[in-house]
Design a protein around this motif. Structure first.
Motif, PDB file in Angstrom:
ATOM      1  N   VAL A 106      -4.660   5.733   9.011  1.00 38.83           N
ATOM      2  CA  VAL A 106      -4.398   4.401   8.455  1.00 38.83           C
ATOM      3  C   VAL A 106      -5.659   3.552   8.498  1.00 38.83           C
ATOM      4  O   VAL A 106      -5.997   2.844   7.530  1.00 38.83           O
ATOM      5  CB  VAL A 106      -3.248   3.724   9.226  1.00 38.83           C
ATOM      6  CG1 VAL A 106      -3.099   2.263   8.788  1.00 38.83           C
ATOM      7  CG2 VAL A 106      -1.935   4.471   8.999  1.00 38.83           C
ATOM      8  N   GLN A 110      -7.675   1.957   5.357  1.00 43.34           N
ATOM      9  CA  GLN A 110      -7.970   0.531   5.215  1.00 43.34           C
ATOM     10  C   GLN A 110      -9.450   0.299   4.924  1.00 43.34           C
ATOM     11  O   GLN A 110      -9.803  -0.570   4.112  1.00 43.34           O
ATOM     12  CB  GLN A 110      -7.555  -0.209   6.491  1.00 43.34           C
ATOM     13  CG  GLN A 110      -6.053  -0.286   6.687  1.00 43.34           C
ATOM     14  CD  GLN A 110      -5.675  -0.969   7.990  1.00 43.34           C
ATOM     15  OE1 GLN A 110      -6.519  -1.182   8.863  1.00 43.34           O
ATOM     16  NE2 GLN A 110      -4.400  -1.297   8.145  1.00 43.34           N
ATOM     17  N   GLU A 111     -10.308   1.073   5.578  1.00 42.69           N
ATOM     18  CA  GLU A 111     -11.742   0.945   5.308  1.00 42.69           C
ATOM     19  C   GLU A 111     -12.070   1.308   3.859  1.00 42.69           C
ATOM     20  O   GLU A 111     -12.897   0.658   3.211  1.00 42.69           O
ATOM     21  CB  GLU A 111     -12.539   1.844   6.266  1.00 42.69           C
ATOM     22  CG  GLU A 111     -12.499   1.387   7.716  1.00 42.69           C
ATOM     23  CD  GLU A 111     -13.110   0.011   7.882  1.00 42.69           C
ATOM     24  OE1 GLU A 111     -14.104  -0.295   7.181  1.00 42.69           O
ATOM     25  OE2 GLU A 111     -12.596  -0.771   8.708  1.00 42.69           O
ATOM     26  N   LEU A 113     -10.011   1.035   1.341  1.00 45.62           N
ATOM     27  CA  LEU A 113      -9.492  -0.038   0.495  1.00 45.62           C
ATOM     28  C   LEU A 113     -10.438  -1.236   0.469  1.00 45.62           C
ATOM     29  O   LEU A 113     -10.627  -1.873  -0.577  1.00 45.62           O
ATOM     30  CB  LEU A 113      -8.105  -0.470   0.989  1.00 45.62           C
ATOM     31  CG  LEU A 113      -6.938   0.491   0.727  1.00 45.62           C
ATOM     32  CD1 LEU A 113      -5.672  -0.002   1.391  1.00 45.62           C
ATOM     33  CD2 LEU A 113      -6.703   0.675  -0.772  1.00 45.62           C
ATOM     34  N   LYS A 114     -11.025  -1.543   1.606  1.00 46.14           N
ATOM     35  CA  LYS A 114     -11.933  -2.684   1.677  1.00 46.14           C
ATOM     36  C   LYS A 114     -13.190  -2.474   0.840  1.00 46.14           C
ATOM     37  O   LYS A 114     -13.863  -3.436   0.456  1.00 46.14           O
ATOM     38  CB  LYS A 114     -12.328  -2.952   3.129  1.00 46.14           C
ATOM     39  CG  LYS A 114     -11.181  -3.495   3.972  1.00 46.14           C
ATOM     40  CD  LYS A 114     -11.616  -3.703   5.416  1.00 46.14           C
ATOM     41  CE  LYS A 114     -10.450  -4.245   6.254  1.00 46.14           C
ATOM     42  NZ  LYS A 114     -10.837  -4.429   7.679  1.00 46.14           N
ATOM     43  N   GLN A 130      -6.360  -7.480   0.867  1.00 48.22           N
ATOM     44  CA  GLN A 130      -5.809  -7.988   2.125  1.00 48.22           C
ATOM     45  C   GLN A 130      -4.284  -7.977   2.094  1.00 48.22           C
ATOM     46  O   GLN A 130      -3.629  -7.642   3.085  1.00 48.22           O
ATOM     47  CB  GLN A 130      -6.321  -9.409   2.394  1.00 48.22           C
ATOM     48  CG  GLN A 130      -6.004  -9.919   3.798  1.00 48.22           C
ATOM     49  CD  GLN A 130      -6.607  -9.040   4.875  1.00 48.22           C
ATOM     50  OE1 GLN A 130      -7.767  -8.637   4.785  1.00 48.22           O
ATOM     51  NE2 GLN A 130      -5.810  -8.725   5.891  1.00 48.22           N
ATOM     52  N   ILE A 133      -3.233  -4.358   2.581  1.00 43.70           N
ATOM     53  CA  ILE A 133      -3.400  -3.931   3.969  1.00 43.70           C
ATOM     54  C   ILE A 133      -2.293  -4.507   4.844  1.00 43.70           C
ATOM     55  O   ILE A 133      -1.743  -3.826   5.726  1.00 43.70           O
ATOM     56  CB  ILE A 133      -4.794  -4.344   4.492  1.00 43.70           C
ATOM     57  CG1 ILE A 133      -5.883  -3.532   3.781  1.00 43.70           C
ATOM     58  CG2 ILE A 133      -4.882  -4.151   5.997  1.00 43.70           C
ATOM     59  CD1 ILE A 133      -7.291  -3.939   4.150  1.00 43.70           C
ATOM     60  N   THR A 134      -1.940  -5.776   4.602  1.00 47.32           N
ATOM     61  CA  THR A 134      -0.857  -6.398   5.370  1.00 47.32           C
ATOM     62  C   THR A 134       0.467  -5.676   5.150  1.00 47.32           C
ATOM     63  O   THR A 134       1.215  -5.402   6.102  1.00 47.32           O
ATOM     64  CB  THR A 134      -0.716  -7.873   4.970  1.00 47.32           C
ATOM     65  OG1 THR A 134      -1.959  -8.554   5.208  1.00 47.32           O
ATOM     66  CG2 THR A 134       0.385  -8.538   5.781  1.00 47.32           C
ATOM     67  N   GLY A 137       0.423  -2.411   6.950  1.00 48.80           N
ATOM     68  CA  GLY A 137       0.651  -2.606   8.378  1.00 48.80           C
ATOM     69  C   GLY A 137       2.120  -2.784   8.708  1.00 48.80           C
ATOM     70  O   GLY A 137       2.620  -2.250   9.707  1.00 48.80           O
TER      71      GLY A 137
END
Length: 355
Positions: A106, A110-111, A113-114, A130, A133-134, A137
Protein backbone atom coordinates in the motif's frame (compact mmCIF):
# COMPACT_ATOMS: atom_id res chain seq x y z
CA UNK A 1 -56.31 -13.08 -14.48
CA UNK A 2 -57.96 -15.33 -17.06
CA UNK A 3 -54.58 -15.83 -18.73
CA UNK A 4 -53.09 -16.96 -15.42
CA UNK A 5 -55.98 -19.36 -14.82
CA UNK A 6 -55.54 -20.88 -18.27
CA UNK A 7 -51.81 -21.35 -17.68
CA UNK A 8 -52.43 -22.94 -14.26
CA UNK A 9 -55.12 -25.25 -15.67
CA UNK A 10 -52.94 -26.19 -18.63
CA UNK A 11 -49.82 -26.83 -16.53
CA UNK A 12 -51.23 -28.66 -13.52
CA UNK A 13 -54.00 -30.70 -15.10
CA UNK A 14 -51.36 -33.35 -15.84
CA UNK A 15 -50.51 -35.46 -12.72
CA UNK A 16 -46.95 -35.88 -14.00
CA UNK A 17 -46.46 -32.11 -13.89
CA UNK A 18 -47.79 -32.01 -10.33
CA UNK A 19 -45.34 -34.76 -9.29
CA UNK A 20 -42.46 -32.94 -10.94
CA UNK A 21 -43.43 -29.69 -9.25
CA UNK A 22 -43.66 -31.35 -5.84
CA UNK A 23 -40.30 -33.03 -6.23
CA UNK A 24 -38.67 -29.72 -7.16
CA UNK A 25 -40.36 -27.82 -4.33
CA UNK A 26 -39.40 -30.41 -1.70
CA UNK A 27 -35.81 -30.61 -2.99
CA UNK A 28 -35.29 -26.84 -2.98
CA UNK A 29 -37.02 -26.50 0.41
CA UNK A 30 -34.62 -29.04 1.92
CA UNK A 31 -31.57 -27.38 0.37
CA UNK A 32 -32.58 -23.85 1.37
CA UNK A 33 -34.01 -24.69 4.79
CA UNK A 34 -31.51 -27.32 5.94
CA UNK A 35 -28.54 -26.53 3.71
CA UNK A 36 -26.47 -25.08 6.56
CA UNK A 37 -26.77 -28.24 8.65
CA UNK A 38 -26.65 -30.72 5.76
CA UNK A 39 -23.61 -29.13 4.08
CA UNK A 40 -21.32 -32.10 4.94
CA UNK A 41 -23.88 -34.46 3.41
CA UNK A 42 -24.15 -32.38 0.23
CA UNK A 43 -20.36 -32.20 -0.05
CA UNK A 44 -20.14 -35.98 0.45
CA UNK A 45 -22.77 -36.60 -2.24
CA UNK A 46 -20.81 -34.47 -4.70
CA UNK A 47 -17.54 -36.24 -3.93
CA UNK A 48 -19.16 -39.69 -4.07
CA UNK A 49 -20.75 -38.73 -7.38
CA UNK A 50 -17.32 -37.87 -8.75
CA UNK A 51 -15.66 -41.01 -7.41
CA UNK A 52 -18.43 -43.29 -8.64
CA UNK A 53 -17.11 -42.87 -12.19
CA UNK A 54 -13.80 -44.45 -11.10
CA UNK A 55 -15.66 -47.25 -9.32
CA UNK A 56 -17.66 -47.98 -12.48
CA UNK A 57 -14.45 -47.99 -14.52
CA UNK A 58 -12.91 -50.63 -12.23
CA UNK A 59 -16.14 -52.65 -12.40
CA UNK A 60 -15.93 -52.64 -16.20
CA UNK A 61 -12.47 -54.17 -15.85
CA UNK A 62 -14.02 -57.09 -13.94
CA UNK A 63 -13.49 -56.00 -10.32
CA UNK A 64 -16.35 -56.51 -7.82
CA UNK A 65 -17.91 -53.33 -6.48
CA UNK A 66 -16.72 -53.55 -2.86
CA UNK A 67 -12.99 -53.94 -3.70
CA UNK A 68 -13.39 -51.19 -6.31
CA UNK A 69 -14.98 -48.91 -3.71
CA UNK A 70 -12.16 -49.62 -1.23
CA UNK A 71 -9.44 -48.85 -3.79
CA UNK A 72 -11.09 -45.63 -4.94
CA UNK A 73 -11.75 -44.57 -1.34
CA UNK A 74 -8.10 -45.14 -0.40
CA UNK A 75 -7.07 -43.04 -3.40
CA UNK A 76 -9.47 -40.32 -2.27
CA UNK A 77 -8.04 -40.40 1.27
CA UNK A 78 -4.51 -40.11 -0.13
CA UNK A 79 -5.50 -36.98 -2.04
CA UNK A 80 -7.25 -35.58 1.04
CA UNK A 81 -4.16 -36.14 3.20
CA UNK A 82 -1.96 -34.46 0.59
CA UNK A 83 -4.26 -31.44 0.41
CA UNK A 84 -4.67 -31.19 4.19
CA UNK A 85 -1.00 -31.55 5.14
CA UNK A 86 0.68 -30.53 1.89
CA UNK A 87 -1.03 -27.85 -0.16
CA UNK A 88 -3.24 -26.14 2.45
CA UNK A 89 -0.39 -25.28 4.88
CA UNK A 90 1.64 -23.79 2.03
CA UNK A 91 -1.30 -21.67 0.87
CA UNK A 92 -2.01 -20.49 4.44
CA UNK A 93 1.67 -19.64 4.98
CA UNK A 94 1.81 -17.62 1.77
CA UNK A 95 -1.48 -15.90 2.57
CA UNK A 96 -0.12 -14.91 5.99
CA UNK A 97 3.06 -13.57 4.39
CA UNK A 98 1.01 -11.61 1.86
CA UNK A 99 -1.11 -10.05 4.61
CA UNK A 100 2.06 -9.03 6.45
CA UNK A 101 3.47 -7.45 3.30
CA UNK A 102 0.22 -5.73 2.41
CA UNK A 103 0.99 -2.44 4.24
CA UNK A 104 4.30 -2.22 2.35
CA UNK A 105 2.48 -2.72 -0.95
CA UNK A 106 0.00 0.00 0.00
CA UNK A 107 2.83 2.40 0.87
CA UNK A 108 4.57 1.71 -2.44
CA UNK A 109 1.33 2.20 -4.27
CA UNK A 110 0.81 5.56 -2.58
CA UNK A 111 4.30 6.67 -3.58
CA UNK A 112 3.57 5.74 -7.18
CA UNK A 113 0.30 7.68 -7.07
CA UNK A 114 2.07 10.76 -5.74
CA UNK A 115 4.37 10.70 -8.77
CA UNK A 116 1.48 10.88 -11.24
CA UNK A 117 0.84 14.67 -10.94
CA UNK A 118 4.49 15.31 -11.76
CA UNK A 119 4.42 13.05 -14.80
CA UNK A 120 0.93 13.95 -16.04
CA UNK A 121 -0.02 17.37 -14.58
CA UNK A 122 -2.58 17.99 -17.29
CA UNK A 123 -4.50 14.80 -16.44
CA UNK A 124 -4.48 14.61 -12.64
CA UNK A 125 -3.80 17.00 -9.76
CA UNK A 126 -2.28 16.54 -6.32
CA UNK A 127 -5.67 17.17 -4.71
CA UNK A 128 -7.21 14.30 -6.67
CA UNK A 129 -4.33 12.02 -5.68
CA UNK A 130 -4.81 12.97 -2.03
CA UNK A 131 -8.49 12.10 -2.25
CA UNK A 132 -7.63 8.71 -3.79
CA UNK A 133 -5.03 8.00 -1.08
CA UNK A 134 -7.53 8.90 1.65
CA UNK A 135 -10.13 6.57 0.15
CA UNK A 136 -7.55 3.79 -0.13
CA UNK A 137 -6.63 4.27 3.52
CA UNK A 138 -10.26 3.90 4.51
CA UNK A 139 -10.60 0.74 2.43
CA UNK A 140 -7.44 -0.73 3.99
CA UNK A 141 -8.84 0.00 7.45
CA UNK A 142 -12.06 -1.83 6.54
CA UNK A 143 -10.04 -4.79 5.22
CA UNK A 144 -7.99 -4.84 8.41
CA UNK A 145 -11.13 -4.92 10.53
CA UNK A 146 -12.51 -7.74 8.38
CA UNK A 147 -9.24 -9.68 8.78
CA UNK A 148 -9.42 -9.24 12.58
CA UNK A 149 -13.01 -10.45 12.64
CA UNK A 150 -12.05 -13.46 10.53
CA UNK A 151 -9.15 -14.32 12.84
CA UNK A 152 -11.44 -14.16 15.89
CA UNK A 153 -13.85 -16.52 14.15
CA UNK A 154 -11.05 -18.85 13.05
CA UNK A 155 -11.62 -21.17 16.04
CA UNK A 156 -15.15 -21.91 14.82
CA UNK A 157 -13.78 -22.37 11.31
CA UNK A 158 -11.22 -24.90 12.58
CA UNK A 159 -13.96 -26.82 14.39
CA UNK A 160 -16.05 -26.85 11.23
CA UNK A 161 -13.03 -28.05 9.23
CA UNK A 162 -12.44 -30.89 11.69
CA UNK A 163 -16.08 -31.92 11.36
CA UNK A 164 -15.72 -31.98 7.58
CA UNK A 165 -12.48 -33.97 7.75
CA UNK A 166 -14.12 -36.61 9.93
CA UNK A 167 -17.68 -36.79 8.62
CA UNK A 168 -17.14 -36.36 4.88
CA UNK A 169 -14.82 -39.38 4.36
CA UNK A 170 -17.18 -41.62 6.38
CA UNK A 171 -20.20 -40.44 4.41
CA UNK A 172 -18.37 -40.77 1.08
CA UNK A 173 -17.45 -44.40 1.85
CA UNK A 174 -21.00 -45.45 2.70
CA UNK A 175 -22.50 -43.49 -0.21
CA UNK A 176 -20.18 -45.37 -2.57
CA UNK A 177 -20.63 -48.75 -0.86
CA UNK A 178 -24.42 -48.63 -0.53
CA UNK A 179 -25.25 -46.55 -3.62
CA UNK A 180 -27.89 -48.91 -5.04
CA UNK A 181 -29.45 -49.50 -1.63
CA UNK A 182 -29.80 -45.76 -0.98
CA UNK A 183 -31.22 -45.06 -4.44
CA UNK A 184 -33.81 -47.81 -3.98
CA UNK A 185 -34.72 -46.40 -0.57
CA UNK A 186 -35.31 -42.93 -2.00
CA UNK A 187 -37.23 -44.35 -4.97
CA UNK A 188 -39.66 -46.10 -2.60
CA UNK A 189 -40.90 -42.70 -1.44
CA UNK A 190 -41.53 -41.44 -4.96
CA UNK A 191 -44.69 -42.20 -6.98
CA UNK A 192 -44.44 -45.18 -9.30
CA UNK A 193 -45.66 -43.09 -12.25
CA UNK A 194 -43.02 -40.40 -12.54
CA UNK A 195 -42.38 -40.27 -16.27
CA UNK A 196 -41.80 -36.52 -16.39
CA UNK A 197 -39.41 -36.61 -13.42
CA UNK A 198 -37.43 -39.40 -15.08
CA UNK A 199 -37.39 -37.45 -18.34
CA UNK A 200 -35.95 -34.36 -16.67
CA UNK A 201 -33.40 -36.43 -14.74
CA UNK A 202 -32.31 -38.34 -17.85
CA UNK A 203 -31.83 -35.12 -19.82
CA UNK A 204 -29.85 -33.32 -17.13
CA UNK A 205 -28.00 -36.14 -15.32
CA UNK A 206 -25.40 -36.90 -17.99
CA UNK A 207 -24.72 -33.22 -18.60
CA UNK A 208 -24.43 -32.46 -14.88
CA UNK A 209 -22.07 -35.42 -14.40
CA UNK A 210 -19.88 -34.36 -17.31
CA UNK A 211 -19.81 -30.77 -16.08
CA UNK A 212 -18.92 -31.56 -12.45
CA UNK A 213 -16.20 -34.06 -13.33
CA UNK A 214 -14.90 -31.83 -16.10
CA UNK A 215 -14.84 -28.77 -13.84
CA UNK A 216 -12.88 -30.59 -11.12
CA UNK A 217 -10.42 -31.80 -13.77
CA UNK A 218 -10.11 -28.27 -15.15
CA UNK A 219 -9.41 -26.83 -11.68
CA UNK A 220 -6.66 -29.39 -11.06
CA UNK A 221 -5.02 -28.97 -14.48
CA UNK A 222 -5.18 -25.17 -14.62
CA UNK A 223 -4.04 -24.81 -11.01
CA UNK A 224 -1.16 -27.26 -11.41
CA UNK A 225 0.11 -25.77 -14.67
CA UNK A 226 -0.13 -22.26 -13.22
CA UNK A 227 1.78 -23.32 -10.09
CA UNK A 228 4.60 -24.90 -12.08
CA UNK A 229 4.75 -21.87 -14.37
CA UNK A 230 4.92 -19.37 -11.50
CA UNK A 231 7.58 -21.46 -9.75
CA UNK A 232 9.70 -21.42 -12.91
CA UNK A 233 9.23 -17.65 -13.18
CA UNK A 234 10.15 -17.30 -9.46
CA UNK A 235 6.94 -15.40 -8.66
CA UNK A 236 6.16 -14.89 -4.97
CA UNK A 237 3.08 -16.58 -3.48
CA UNK A 238 2.99 -19.10 -6.35
CA UNK A 239 0.84 -21.67 -4.52
CA UNK A 240 -1.66 -19.05 -3.34
CA UNK A 241 -1.98 -17.45 -6.78
CA UNK A 242 -2.20 -20.83 -8.53
CA UNK A 243 -5.00 -21.84 -6.16
CA UNK A 244 -6.87 -18.64 -7.00
CA UNK A 245 -6.37 -19.24 -10.73
CA UNK A 246 -7.58 -22.84 -10.41
CA UNK A 247 -10.80 -21.87 -8.61
CA UNK A 248 -11.33 -18.88 -10.91
CA UNK A 249 -12.54 -21.26 -13.63
CA UNK A 250 -15.70 -21.75 -11.56
CA UNK A 251 -16.90 -18.33 -12.70
CA UNK A 252 -16.83 -18.19 -16.50
CA UNK A 253 -15.83 -14.93 -18.20
CA UNK A 254 -15.38 -13.12 -14.86
CA UNK A 255 -13.08 -15.31 -12.76
CA UNK A 256 -10.04 -15.05 -15.02
CA UNK A 257 -10.36 -11.27 -15.30
CA UNK A 258 -10.68 -10.80 -11.53
CA UNK A 259 -7.68 -13.03 -10.70
CA UNK A 260 -5.55 -11.11 -13.21
CA UNK A 261 -5.52 -8.13 -10.81
CA UNK A 262 -3.67 -9.76 -7.86
CA UNK A 263 -1.30 -11.57 -10.23
CA UNK A 264 -0.39 -8.34 -12.01
CA UNK A 265 -0.02 -6.39 -8.76
CA UNK A 266 2.21 -8.96 -7.06
CA UNK A 267 4.33 -9.34 -10.21
CA UNK A 268 4.67 -5.56 -10.47
CA UNK A 269 5.64 -5.05 -6.82
CA UNK A 270 8.14 -7.91 -7.05
CA UNK A 271 9.73 -7.19 -10.43
CA UNK A 272 8.63 -3.67 -11.37
CA UNK A 273 8.15 -2.71 -15.02
CA UNK A 274 10.34 -4.94 -17.14
CA UNK A 275 10.74 -8.23 -18.91
CA UNK A 276 10.20 -10.34 -15.76
CA UNK A 277 6.81 -8.68 -15.23
CA UNK A 278 6.00 -9.18 -18.91
CA UNK A 279 6.89 -12.89 -18.69
CA UNK A 280 4.40 -13.43 -15.87
CA UNK A 281 1.58 -11.66 -17.72
CA UNK A 282 2.33 -13.40 -21.03
CA UNK A 283 2.53 -16.83 -19.35
CA UNK A 284 -0.77 -16.23 -17.54
CA UNK A 285 -2.42 -15.08 -20.79
CA UNK A 286 -1.19 -18.22 -22.57
CA UNK A 287 -2.58 -20.44 -19.81
CA UNK A 288 -5.96 -18.72 -20.04
CA UNK A 289 -5.97 -18.99 -23.83
CA UNK A 290 -5.16 -22.72 -23.74
CA UNK A 291 -7.81 -23.27 -21.08
CA UNK A 292 -10.53 -21.46 -23.00
CA UNK A 293 -9.68 -22.71 -26.50
CA UNK A 294 -8.33 -26.21 -25.88
CA UNK A 295 -9.10 -27.61 -22.43
CA UNK A 296 -12.71 -26.42 -22.08
CA UNK A 297 -13.84 -27.79 -25.50
CA UNK A 298 -12.23 -31.14 -24.66
CA UNK A 299 -13.76 -31.44 -21.20
CA UNK A 300 -17.20 -30.01 -21.87
CA UNK A 301 -17.97 -31.17 -25.40
CA UNK A 302 -21.09 -33.04 -24.20
CA UNK A 303 -22.46 -30.27 -21.99
CA UNK A 304 -25.38 -28.29 -23.39
CA UNK A 305 -24.29 -24.81 -24.40
CA UNK A 306 -25.98 -22.03 -22.49
CA UNK A 307 -26.10 -18.39 -23.46
CA UNK A 308 -23.52 -16.26 -21.56
CA UNK A 309 -26.35 -14.17 -20.10
CA UNK A 310 -27.99 -17.34 -18.72
CA UNK A 311 -24.67 -18.48 -17.22
CA UNK A 312 -23.98 -15.13 -15.52
CA UNK A 313 -27.57 -14.95 -14.25
CA UNK A 314 -27.28 -18.49 -12.84
CA UNK A 315 -24.01 -17.59 -11.08
CA UNK A 316 -25.58 -14.49 -9.53
CA UNK A 317 -28.75 -16.27 -8.38
CA UNK A 318 -27.37 -19.58 -7.14
CA UNK A 319 -24.16 -18.02 -5.82
CA UNK A 320 -26.25 -15.59 -3.80
CA UNK A 321 -28.32 -18.46 -2.40
CA UNK A 322 -25.62 -21.03 -1.62
CA UNK A 323 -22.26 -19.27 -1.84
CA UNK A 324 -19.37 -21.41 -3.12
CA UNK A 325 -21.49 -24.46 -3.87
CA UNK A 326 -24.01 -22.29 -5.66
CA UNK A 327 -21.27 -20.93 -7.91
CA UNK A 328 -19.85 -24.43 -8.45
CA UNK A 329 -23.23 -25.84 -9.47
CA UNK A 330 -24.54 -22.72 -11.23
CA UNK A 331 -24.23 -24.18 -14.73
CA UNK A 332 -25.57 -27.67 -13.79
CA UNK A 333 -28.52 -26.03 -12.03
CA UNK A 334 -29.11 -23.82 -15.06
CA UNK A 335 -29.04 -26.98 -17.18
CA UNK A 336 -31.60 -28.55 -14.82
CA UNK A 337 -33.84 -25.50 -15.13
CA UNK A 338 -33.54 -25.74 -18.90
CA UNK A 339 -34.49 -29.44 -18.77
CA UNK A 340 -37.54 -28.63 -16.63
CA UNK A 341 -38.62 -25.89 -19.04
CA UNK A 342 -38.18 -28.26 -21.99
CA UNK A 343 -40.33 -30.91 -20.29
CA UNK A 344 -42.97 -28.48 -19.03
CA UNK A 345 -46.21 -28.65 -21.07
CA UNK A 346 -46.75 -25.73 -23.44
CA UNK A 347 -49.75 -24.50 -25.35
CA UNK A 348 -48.12 -25.60 -28.60
CA UNK A 349 -47.99 -29.18 -27.28
CA UNK A 350 -51.71 -29.12 -26.57
CA UNK A 351 -52.46 -27.81 -30.05
CA UNK A 352 -50.37 -30.59 -31.60
CA UNK A 353 -52.10 -33.23 -29.47
CA UNK A 354 -55.53 -31.88 -30.43
CA UNK A 355 -54.58 -31.97 -34.09
Amino acid sequence: MELLKNWFRRSFSDPQVVILGLVLVVAFAIIIGLGKWLAPMFASIVIAYLLDALVNRLKKWGMPRLPAVIIVFLLFMTVMIFLTFGLVPIVIKQLTALVQQFPNYVARGQELLKQLPEAYPQLISEEQIQIIITQLGQEVAVLGQAALTWSLASVASVIGLVIYLVLVPVLVFFLLKDKDLLIDWVSNYLPEERTLVNSVWTESEAQVANYVRGKVTEIVIVGSVTYVTFIILDLDYSALLATLVGFSVLVPYIGAAVVTIPIALIAFFQFGWGWDFGQVIIAYAIIQALDGNLLVPLLFSEVVNLHPVAIILAILVFGGLWGFWGIFFAIPLATLVKAVLNAWPRQQDEVEEAA
